[in-house]
Motif scaffolding. Structure first.
Motif, PDB file in Angstrom:
ATOM      1  N   ILE A   1       0.857  -1.184   0.000  1.00 34.61           N
ATOM      2  CA  ILE A   1       0.000   0.000   0.000  1.00 34.61           C
ATOM      3  C   ILE A   1       0.891   1.230   0.000  1.00 34.61           C
ATOM      4  CG2 ILE A   1      -1.639   1.363   1.364  1.00 34.61           C
ATOM      5  CD1 ILE A   1      -2.816  -1.237   2.388  1.00 34.61           C
ATOM      6  N   GLU A   2       0.616   2.161  -0.888  1.00 35.65           N
ATOM      7  CA  GLU A   2       1.402   3.383  -0.983  1.00 35.65           C
ATOM      8  C   GLU A   2       0.476   4.590  -1.046  1.00 35.65           C
ATOM      9  OE1 GLU A   2       3.710   2.878  -4.487  1.00 35.65           O
ATOM     10  OE2 GLU A   2       5.236   1.641  -3.510  1.00 35.65           O
ATOM     11  N   ASN A   3       0.679   5.530  -0.136  1.00 36.02           N
ATOM     12  CA  ASN A   3      -0.018   6.823  -0.149  1.00 36.02           C
ATOM     13  C   ASN A   3      -1.539   6.685  -0.265  1.00 36.02           C
ATOM     14  OD1 ASN A   3       2.476   8.254  -0.064  1.00 36.02           O
ATOM     15  ND2 ASN A   3       2.730   7.867  -2.258  1.00 36.02           N
ATOM     16  N   LEU A   4      -2.099   5.740   0.457  1.00 34.89           N
ATOM     17  CA  LEU A   4      -3.532   5.478   0.377  1.00 34.89           C
ATOM     18  C   LEU A   4      -4.326   6.529   1.154  1.00 34.89           C
ATOM     19  CD1 LEU A   4      -5.379   2.152   0.592  1.00 34.89           C
ATOM     20  CD2 LEU A   4      -6.032   3.959   2.176  1.00 34.89           C
ATOM     21  N   THR A   5      -5.385   7.023   0.539  1.00 33.99           N
ATOM     22  CA  THR A   5      -6.310   7.920   1.222  1.00 33.99           C
ATOM     23  C   THR A   5      -7.735   7.446   0.958  1.00 33.99           C
ATOM     24  OG1 THR A   5      -6.431   9.421  -0.688  1.00 33.99           O
ATOM     25  CG2 THR A   5      -4.785   9.921   1.007  1.00 33.99           C
ATOM     26  N   PHE A   6      -8.586   7.596   1.980  1.00 31.71           N
ATOM     27  CA  PHE A   6      -9.975   7.173   1.834  1.00 31.71           C
ATOM     28  C   PHE A   6     -10.838   7.922   2.839  1.00 31.71           C
ATOM     29  CE2 PHE A   6     -13.601   4.554   3.084  1.00 31.71           C
ATOM     30  CZ  PHE A   6     -14.181   4.306   1.852  1.00 31.71           C
ATOM     31  N   ARG A   7     -12.084   8.221   2.430  1.00 28.56           N
ATOM     32  CA  ARG A   7     -13.061   8.793   3.346  1.00 28.56           C
ATOM     33  C   ARG A   7     -14.440   8.305   2.927  1.00 28.56           C
ATOM     34  NH1 ARG A   7     -13.764  15.173   2.819  1.00 28.56           N
ATOM     35  NH2 ARG A   7     -15.403  14.649   4.335  1.00 28.56           N
ATOM     36  N   TYR A   8     -15.359   8.239   3.902  1.00 25.25           N
ATOM     37  CA  TYR A   8     -16.741   7.865   3.631  1.00 25.25           C
ATOM     38  C   TYR A   8     -17.564   9.129   3.388  1.00 25.25           C
ATOM     39  CZ  TYR A   8     -15.845   3.116   5.337  1.00 25.25           C
ATOM     40  OH  TYR A   8     -15.372   1.839   5.505  1.00 25.25           O
ATOM     41  N   GLY A   9     -17.895   9.384   2.132  1.00 24.88           N
ATOM     42  CA  GLY A   9     -18.754  10.512   1.792  1.00 24.88           C
ATOM     43  C   GLY A   9     -18.336  11.798   2.462  1.00 24.88           C
ATOM     44  N   LYS A  10     -19.282  12.418   3.150  1.00 24.54           N
ATOM     45  CA  LYS A  10     -19.027  13.700   3.809  1.00 24.54           C
ATOM     46  C   LYS A  10     -18.722  13.538   5.299  1.00 24.54           C
ATOM     47  CE  LYS A  10     -21.998  16.246   0.604  1.00 24.54           C
ATOM     48  NZ  LYS A  10     -23.182  17.143   0.452  1.00 24.54           N
ATOM     49  N   SER A  11     -18.446  12.302   5.734  1.00 30.11           N
ATOM     50  CA  SER A  11     -18.171  12.074   7.153  1.00 30.11           C
ATOM     51  C   SER A  11     -16.810  12.649   7.534  1.00 30.11           C
ATOM     52  CB  SER A  11     -18.196  10.578   7.462  1.00 30.11           C
ATOM     53  OG  SER A  11     -17.038   9.948   6.952  1.00 30.11           O
ATOM     54  N   ASP A  12     -16.556  12.688   8.834  1.00 32.03           N
ATOM     55  CA  ASP A  12     -15.271  13.177   9.331  1.00 32.03           C
ATOM     56  C   ASP A  12     -14.186  12.110   9.271  1.00 32.03           C
ATOM     57  OD1 ASP A  12     -16.351  15.644   9.886  1.00 32.03           O
ATOM     58  OD2 ASP A  12     -16.944  15.090  11.935  1.00 32.03           O
ATOM     59  N   PHE A  13     -14.564  10.883   8.934  1.00 28.54           N
ATOM     60  CA  PHE A  13     -13.592   9.789   8.888  1.00 28.54           C
ATOM     61  C   PHE A  13     -12.555  10.029   7.793  1.00 28.54           C
ATOM     62  CE2 PHE A  13     -12.018   5.757   7.303  1.00 28.54           C
ATOM     63  CZ  PHE A  13     -11.707   5.071   8.465  1.00 28.54           C
ATOM     64  N   ARG A  14     -11.299   9.894   8.162  1.00 26.34           N
ATOM     65  CA  ARG A  14     -10.195  10.006   7.198  1.00 26.34           C
ATOM     66  C   ARG A  14      -9.240   8.847   7.417  1.00 26.34           C
ATOM     67  NH1 ARG A  14     -12.981  13.875   6.347  1.00 26.34           N
ATOM     68  NH2 ARG A  14     -12.416  15.977   5.683  1.00 26.34           N
ATOM     69  N   LEU A  15      -8.859   8.191   6.348  1.00 22.92           N
ATOM     70  CA  LEU A  15      -7.860   7.141   6.436  1.00 22.92           C
ATOM     71  C   LEU A  15      -6.708   7.487   5.510  1.00 22.92           C
ATOM     72  CD1 LEU A  15      -7.126   4.353   7.586  1.00 22.92           C
ATOM     73  CD2 LEU A  15      -8.264   3.327   5.617  1.00 22.92           C
ATOM     74  N   ARG A  16      -5.505   7.561   6.072  1.00 24.27           N
ATOM     75  CA  ARG A  16      -4.313   7.858   5.284  1.00 24.27           C
ATOM     76  C   ARG A  16      -3.209   6.894   5.697  1.00 24.27           C
ATOM     77  NH1 ARG A  16      -6.242  13.161   6.180  1.00 24.27           N
ATOM     78  NH2 ARG A  16      -4.970  13.444   8.039  1.00 24.27           N
ATOM     79  N   ILE A  17      -2.718   6.124   4.753  1.00 21.66           N
ATOM     80  CA  ILE A  17      -1.644   5.160   5.017  1.00 21.66           C
ATOM     81  C   ILE A  17      -0.501   5.448   4.042  1.00 21.66           C
ATOM     82  CG2 ILE A  17      -0.995   2.732   5.149  1.00 21.66           C
ATOM     83  CD1 ILE A  17      -3.902   2.054   5.627  1.00 21.66           C
ATOM     84  N   PRO A  18       0.572   6.044   4.502  1.00 23.29           N
ATOM     85  CA  PRO A  18       1.692   6.357   3.619  1.00 23.29           C
ATOM     86  C   PRO A  18       2.321   5.105   2.994  1.00 23.29           C
ATOM     87  CG  PRO A  18       1.850   7.600   5.655  1.00 23.29           C
ATOM     88  CD  PRO A  18       0.783   6.591   5.862  1.00 23.29           C
ATOM     89  N   ARG A  19       2.512   4.059   3.827  1.00 25.41           N
ATOM     90  CA  ARG A  19       3.158   2.843   3.320  1.00 25.41           C
ATOM     91  C   ARG A  19       2.838   1.669   4.250  1.00 25.41           C
ATOM     92  NH1 ARG A  19       6.241   1.116  -1.359  1.00 25.41           N
ATOM     93  NH2 ARG A  19       6.965  -0.966  -0.777  1.00 25.41           N
ATOM     94  N   PHE A  20       2.499   0.531   3.646  1.00 24.63           N
ATOM     95  CA  PHE A  20       2.244  -0.672   4.420  1.00 24.63           C
ATOM     96  C   PHE A  20       2.512  -1.877   3.534  1.00 24.63           C
ATOM     97  CE2 PHE A  20      -1.012  -3.877   5.855  1.00 24.63           C
ATOM     98  CZ  PHE A  20      -0.309  -4.276   6.978  1.00 24.63           C
ATOM     99  N   ASP A  21       3.283  -2.844   4.043  1.00 26.99           N
ATOM    100  CA  ASP A  21       3.641  -4.036   3.275  1.00 26.99           C
ATOM    101  C   ASP A  21       3.406  -5.293   4.100  1.00 26.99           C
ATOM    102  OD1 ASP A  21       5.134  -2.912   0.759  1.00 26.99           O
ATOM    103  OD2 ASP A  21       6.002  -1.838   2.459  1.00 26.99           O
ATOM    104  N   VAL A  22       2.986  -6.346   3.434  1.00 29.57           N
ATOM    105  CA  VAL A  22       2.894  -7.675   4.028  1.00 29.57           C
ATOM    106  C   VAL A  22       3.558  -8.651   3.071  1.00 29.57           C
ATOM    107  CG1 VAL A  22       1.373  -9.540   4.790  1.00 29.57           C
ATOM    108  CG2 VAL A  22       0.753  -7.159   5.258  1.00 29.57           C
ATOM    109  N   GLN A  23       4.492  -9.444   3.570  1.00 34.08           N
ATOM    110  CA  GLN A  23       5.197 -10.413   2.739  1.00 34.08           C
ATOM    111  C   GLN A  23       4.356 -11.686   2.575  1.00 34.08           C
ATOM    112  OE1 GLN A  23       8.002  -9.352   1.232  1.00 34.08           O
ATOM    113  NE2 GLN A  23       7.527  -7.463   2.332  1.00 34.08           N
ATOM    114  N   SER A  24       4.697 -12.496   1.589  1.00 36.47           N
ATOM    115  CA  SER A  24       3.873 -13.649   1.240  1.00 36.47           C
ATOM    116  C   SER A  24       3.800 -14.701   2.336  1.00 36.47           C
ATOM    117  CB  SER A  24       4.399 -14.296  -0.049  1.00 36.47           C
ATOM    118  OG  SER A  24       5.749 -14.697   0.104  1.00 36.47           O
ATOM    119  N   ASP A  25       4.797 -14.759   3.223  1.00 38.70           N
ATOM    120  CA  ASP A  25       4.791 -15.790   4.260  1.00 38.70           C
ATOM    121  C   ASP A  25       4.451 -15.231   5.640  1.00 38.70           C
ATOM    122  OD1 ASP A  25       7.067 -14.290   4.577  1.00 38.70           O
ATOM    123  OD2 ASP A  25       8.358 -15.980   5.072  1.00 38.70           O
TER     124      ASP A  25
END
Length: 222
Positions: A4-28
């Protein structure tokens, strides 16, 4: 398995904000995510699975940029690549437990419903203690039994990524341990990663890595 790189998300006009600059999970990896209710943990699983689409940024799963796929492509990719244990189970009451477990094969042309898949469904159900309940419909099952059906459905396609949203939340301690054993065993056999949201801190030592959601969603306001 997940980038995940520079992810941003919000639900409509709500105050909820999600921002993830970087997140990785390896296959194992077996990764647990903890954090307060309402902080966005389930939202992130839905974004990884392509159920939701981000406002910005990139989500790559198993070499596919999920965030760039169409709705149809995301559904097919999810059914063939990702096993998702939903918090509310998301079972179809007009189908039997067996049919619910095998449902991914009904909706995904890339999956073939053959004798091997049926045998795998039977074996998973037996491992989860519901082998004698496969002809029952969800309304005739207890909450814990419904949860086990949902777990079997997530594992039956031998996915490369297993997403779990409180998969053991309605189970007794012995059942929790057995179900987690099953999740990890199936992941090992398929070479899959496990990303699990949980509030059960007693289970955390079983995971390779534990992330507090507040720690890696830098700058988020939720």
């Amino acid at each position: 398995m997940i980038t995940i790189e520079n992810l941003t998300f919000r639900y409509g006009k709500s105050d909820f904000r999600l921002r993830i600059p970087r997140f990785d999970v390896q296959s194992d990896e077996r990764v647990a995510i903890v954090g307060p209710s309402g902080s966005g943990k389930t939202t992130m699983l839905n974004l990884v699975a392509g159920i939701l689409t981000p406002d910005g940024g990139k989500i790559d799963v198993a070499g596919t940029e999920v965030s760039s796929l169409s709705d149809v492509q995301r559904r097919r990719f999810r059914a063939s690549t990702i096993g998702f244990v939903f918090q509310d189970f998301a079972l179809l009451d007009y189908l039997s437990a067996r049919q619910n477990i095998l449902y991914p094969y009904r909706i995904t042309p890339a999956l073939t419903l053959n004798a091997e898949a049926r045998d795998r469904a039977e074996a998973l159900a037996a491992s989860c203690g519901i082998g004698d309940k496969l002809d029952r419909h969800p309304s005739a099952l207890s909450q814990g039994e419904q949860q086990r059906v949902a777990i079997c459905r997530a594992l039956v396609t031998q996915p490369k990524l297993i997403l779990s949203d409180e998969a053991t939340g309605n189970l007794d301690p012995d059942s929790k341990s057995r179900i987690l054993d099953l999740l990890f065993e199936q992941a090992s056999q398929a070479g899959a990663a496990v990303l699990a949201v949980t509030h059960d801190h007693e289970l955390l030592p079983r995971f390779k890595r534990v992330l507090d959601f507040a720690d890696f969603r830098e700058g988020a306001d939720a």
